[in-house]
Design a protein around this motif. Structure first.
Motif, PDB file in Angstrom:
ATOM      1  N   UNK A  96       0.425  -1.474  -0.541  1.00  0.00           N
ATOM      2  CA  UNK A  96       0.248  -0.062  -0.143  1.00  0.00           C
ATOM      3  C   UNK A  96       0.531   1.055   0.170  1.00  0.00           C
ATOM      4  N   UNK A  97       2.085   1.284  -0.101  1.00  0.00           N
ATOM      5  CA  UNK A  97       2.772   2.444  -0.059  1.00  0.00           C
ATOM      6  C   UNK A  97       3.840   2.684  -1.800  1.00  0.00           C
ATOM      7  N   UNK A  98       3.621   4.417  -1.240  1.00  0.00           N
ATOM      8  CA  UNK A  98       4.195   4.820  -2.809  1.00  0.00           C
ATOM      9  C   UNK A  98       5.482   4.423  -3.308  1.00  0.00           C
ATOM     10  N   UNK A  99       6.330   3.852  -3.500  1.00  0.00           N
ATOM     11  CA  UNK A  99       7.118   3.370  -3.085  1.00  0.00           C
ATOM     12  C   UNK A  99       8.574   4.244  -4.559  1.00  0.00           C
ATOM     13  N   UNK A 100       9.229   5.265  -4.308  1.00  0.00           N
ATOM     14  CA  UNK A 100      10.333   5.835  -5.150  1.00  0.00           C
ATOM     15  C   UNK A 100      11.118   5.476  -5.013  1.00  0.00           C
ATOM     16  N   UNK A 101      11.355   4.457  -6.453  1.00  0.00           N
ATOM     17  CA  UNK A 101      12.782   4.125  -6.747  1.00  0.00           C
ATOM     18  C   UNK A 101      14.047   5.296  -6.829  1.00  0.00           C
ATOM     19  N   UNK A 102      15.174   4.997  -6.564  1.00  0.00           N
ATOM     20  CA  UNK A 102      16.104   5.554  -6.712  1.00  0.00           C
ATOM     21  C   UNK A 102      17.379   5.282  -7.496  1.00  0.00           C
ATOM     22  N   UNK A 103      17.678   5.776  -8.263  1.00  0.00           N
ATOM     23  CA  UNK A 103      19.099   5.263  -8.902  1.00  0.00           C
ATOM     24  C   UNK A 103      20.096   6.654  -9.939  1.00  0.00           C
ATOM     25  N   UNK A 104      21.648   6.346  -9.898  1.00  0.00           N
ATOM     26  CA  UNK A 104      22.058   7.244 -10.506  1.00  0.00           C
ATOM     27  C   UNK A 104      21.812   7.331 -12.017  1.00  0.00           C
ATOM     28  N   UNK A 105      21.554   6.186 -12.606  1.00  0.00           N
ATOM     29  CA  UNK A 105      21.952   6.283 -14.183  1.00  0.00           C
ATOM     30  C   UNK A 105      20.837   5.722 -14.785  1.00  0.00           C
ATOM     31  N   UNK A 106      19.789   6.130 -15.595  1.00  0.00           N
ATOM     32  CA  UNK A 106      19.010   5.642 -16.497  1.00  0.00           C
ATOM     33  C   UNK A 106      19.459   5.494 -18.041  1.00  0.00           C
ATOM     34  N   UNK A 107      19.462   4.306 -18.628  1.00  0.00           N
ATOM     35  CA  UNK A 107      20.015   3.370 -19.629  1.00  0.00           C
ATOM     36  C   UNK A 107      18.975   2.640 -20.240  1.00  0.00           C
ATOM     37  N   UNK A 108      19.224   1.554 -20.016  1.00  0.00           N
ATOM     38  CA  UNK A 108      18.692   0.447 -21.180  1.00  0.00           C
ATOM     39  C   UNK A 108      17.661   0.220 -20.545  1.00  0.00           C
ATOM     40  N   UNK A 109      17.578   0.431 -18.918  1.00  0.00           N
ATOM     41  CA  UNK A 109      16.010  -0.061 -18.134  1.00  0.00           C
ATOM     42  C   UNK A 109      16.099  -1.743 -17.287  1.00  0.00           C
ATOM     43  N   UNK A 110      17.164  -2.043 -18.216  1.00  0.00           N
ATOM     44  CA  UNK A 110      17.797  -3.205 -17.242  1.00  0.00           C
ATOM     45  C   UNK A 110      17.495  -3.777 -16.274  1.00  0.00           C
ATOM     46  N   UNK A 111      18.022  -2.604 -15.375  1.00  0.00           N
ATOM     47  CA  UNK A 111      18.564  -2.777 -13.507  1.00  0.00           C
ATOM     48  C   UNK A 111      17.211  -2.083 -13.083  1.00  0.00           C
ATOM     49  N   UNK A 112      16.684  -1.408 -13.392  1.00  0.00           N
ATOM     50  CA  UNK A 112      15.020  -1.066 -12.951  1.00  0.00           C
ATOM     51  C   UNK A 112      13.803  -1.890 -12.473  1.00  0.00           C
ATOM     52  N   UNK A 113      14.188  -3.170 -14.168  1.00  0.00           N
ATOM     53  CA  UNK A 113      13.068  -4.153 -14.397  1.00  0.00           C
ATOM     54  C   UNK A 113      13.895  -5.009 -13.240  1.00  0.00           C
ATOM     55  N   UNK A 114      14.979  -5.220 -13.361  1.00  0.00           N
ATOM     56  CA  UNK A 114      15.335  -6.365 -12.607  1.00  0.00           C
ATOM     57  C   UNK A 114      14.940  -5.794 -10.960  1.00  0.00           C
ATOM     58  N   UNK A 115      14.883  -4.234 -10.904  1.00  0.00           N
ATOM     59  CA  UNK A 115      14.237  -3.784  -9.184  1.00  0.00           C
ATOM     60  C   UNK A 115      13.693  -3.986  -9.015  1.00  0.00           C
ATOM     61  N   UNK A 116      12.455  -3.418  -9.912  1.00  0.00           N
ATOM     62  CA  UNK A 116      10.888  -4.109 -10.083  1.00  0.00           C
ATOM     63  C   UNK A 116      10.589  -5.357  -9.328  1.00  0.00           C
ATOM     64  N   UNK A 117      11.244  -6.701  -9.902  1.00  0.00           N
ATOM     65  CA  UNK A 117      11.324  -7.884  -9.812  1.00  0.00           C
ATOM     66  C   UNK A 117      11.467  -7.869  -8.447  1.00  0.00           C
ATOM     67  N   UNK A 118      12.834  -7.360  -8.240  1.00  0.00           N
ATOM     68  CA  UNK A 118      13.249  -7.665  -6.302  1.00  0.00           C
ATOM     69  C   UNK A 118      11.623  -6.724  -5.522  1.00  0.00           C
ATOM     70  N   UNK A 119      11.421  -5.888  -5.899  1.00  0.00           N
ATOM     71  CA  UNK A 119      10.658  -4.895  -5.093  1.00  0.00           C
ATOM     72  C   UNK A 119       9.578  -5.841  -4.885  1.00  0.00           C
ATOM     73  N   UNK A 120       8.468  -6.612  -5.763  1.00  0.00           N
ATOM     74  CA  UNK A 120       7.275  -7.370  -5.707  1.00  0.00           C
ATOM     75  C   UNK A 120       7.912  -8.289  -4.661  1.00  0.00           C
ATOM     76  N   UNK A 121       8.870  -9.195  -4.800  1.00  0.00           N
ATOM     77  CA  UNK A 121       9.193 -10.077  -3.604  1.00  0.00           C
ATOM     78  C   UNK A 121       9.254  -9.663  -2.252  1.00  0.00           C
ATOM     79  N   UNK A 122       8.836  -8.591  -2.285  1.00  0.00           N
ATOM     80  CA  UNK A 122       8.901  -8.130  -0.843  1.00  0.00           C
ATOM     81  C   UNK A 122       7.537  -6.825  -0.465  1.00  0.00           C
ATOM     82  N   UNK A 123       6.741  -7.791  -1.082  1.00  0.00           N
ATOM     83  CA  UNK A 123       5.150  -6.881  -1.040  1.00  0.00           C
ATOM     84  C   UNK A 123       4.405  -6.073  -2.209  1.00  0.00           C
ATOM     85  N   UNK A 124       2.945  -5.423  -1.565  1.00  0.00           N
ATOM     86  CA  UNK A 124       2.616  -5.395  -3.681  1.00  0.00           C
ATOM     87  C   UNK A 124       2.471  -3.515  -3.242  1.00  0.00           C
ATOM     88  N   UNK A 125       3.104  -3.123  -3.398  1.00  0.00           N
ATOM     89  CA  UNK A 125       2.819  -0.774  -2.856  1.00  0.00           C
ATOM     90  C   UNK A 125       2.052  -0.445  -4.307  1.00  0.00           C
TER      91      UNK A 125
END
Length: 197
Positions: A96-125
């Motif tokens: 139920x939270x609003x998660x603001x993911x923070x990273x330094x550089x957005x490039x291909x998007x693959x790191x962010x995709x991996x981070x989304x997968x990781x977060x979903x394992x911890x709950x449902x924002x």
């Protein structure tokens, strides 16, 4: 690699992060239910800086966590036989939270995709938003940042290097040029940098 240009100095980084902090509070109509999660490694000090800035002007202690995406990478088998996994620290519920993911550089998007997968394992924002200091283009996934410090058009022979005071001794963003022999030997100049691939 050789240094090609300074994209941001400490003052410009501070100004960009101040703007992002104000924008995310404005967009979310305050700080209720917001949590900041930095992607290891350079996303972590940036998330902590955003926390401090929000606390300064809102007087609210927004929760901060960290996520390590190593085991969620789609190139895990290629990066190292024994990849180093750092701790994911989320001392709060994501439900139920609003998660603001923070990273330094957005490039291909693959790191962010991996981070989304990781977060979903911890709950449902309730929602996940993305804040990055630099967007350098060249997306390979349909991912867009909600908050961007600076858009920097780059070629695939260039690398963006973000330095943070706590980890590198100074705040700066540099554009680096890959050496010719690295481009030839590596076979790819589009490798990730600053945590983003």
């Amino acid at each position: 690699m050789r240094e090609k240009a300074t994209i941001m100095d400490a003052r410009q980084m501070d100004r960009a992060l101040s703007r992002i902090a104000h924008e995310l509070v404005e967009r979310n109509h305050g700080t209720a239910d917001i949590v900041l999660i930095g992607i290891r490694s350079r996303g972590v000090p940036l998330a902590e800086t955003l926390h401090d800035k929000i606390e300064d002007f809102e007087g609210v202690d927004v929760p901060v966590g960290t996520v390590d995406i190593t085991l969620y990478r789609d190139d895990l088998s290629q990066i190292a036989p024994n990849p180093v996994v750092q701790a994911t620290e989320l001392p709060f519920s994501l439900d139920g939270r609003v998660v603001v993911l923070v990273d330094d550089v957005l490039f291909t998007g693959r790191t962010i995709r991996a981070a989304l997968d990781a977060l979903i394992d911890y709950g449902r924002p309730r929602a996940i938003q993305l804040a990055v200091l630099i967007d350098r283009g060249h997306r390979e996934f349909p991912i867009r940042a909600d908050f961007v410090g600076k858009n920097v058009p780059t070629s695939l022979t260039e690398v963006i290097k973000v330095q943070c005071l706590d980890t590198d001794g100074e705040d700066s963003v540099l554009m680096m040029e890959l050496d010719e022999e690295v481009r030839v030997d590596d076979g790819s100049a589009a490798g990730g940098e600053g945590g983003e691939a």
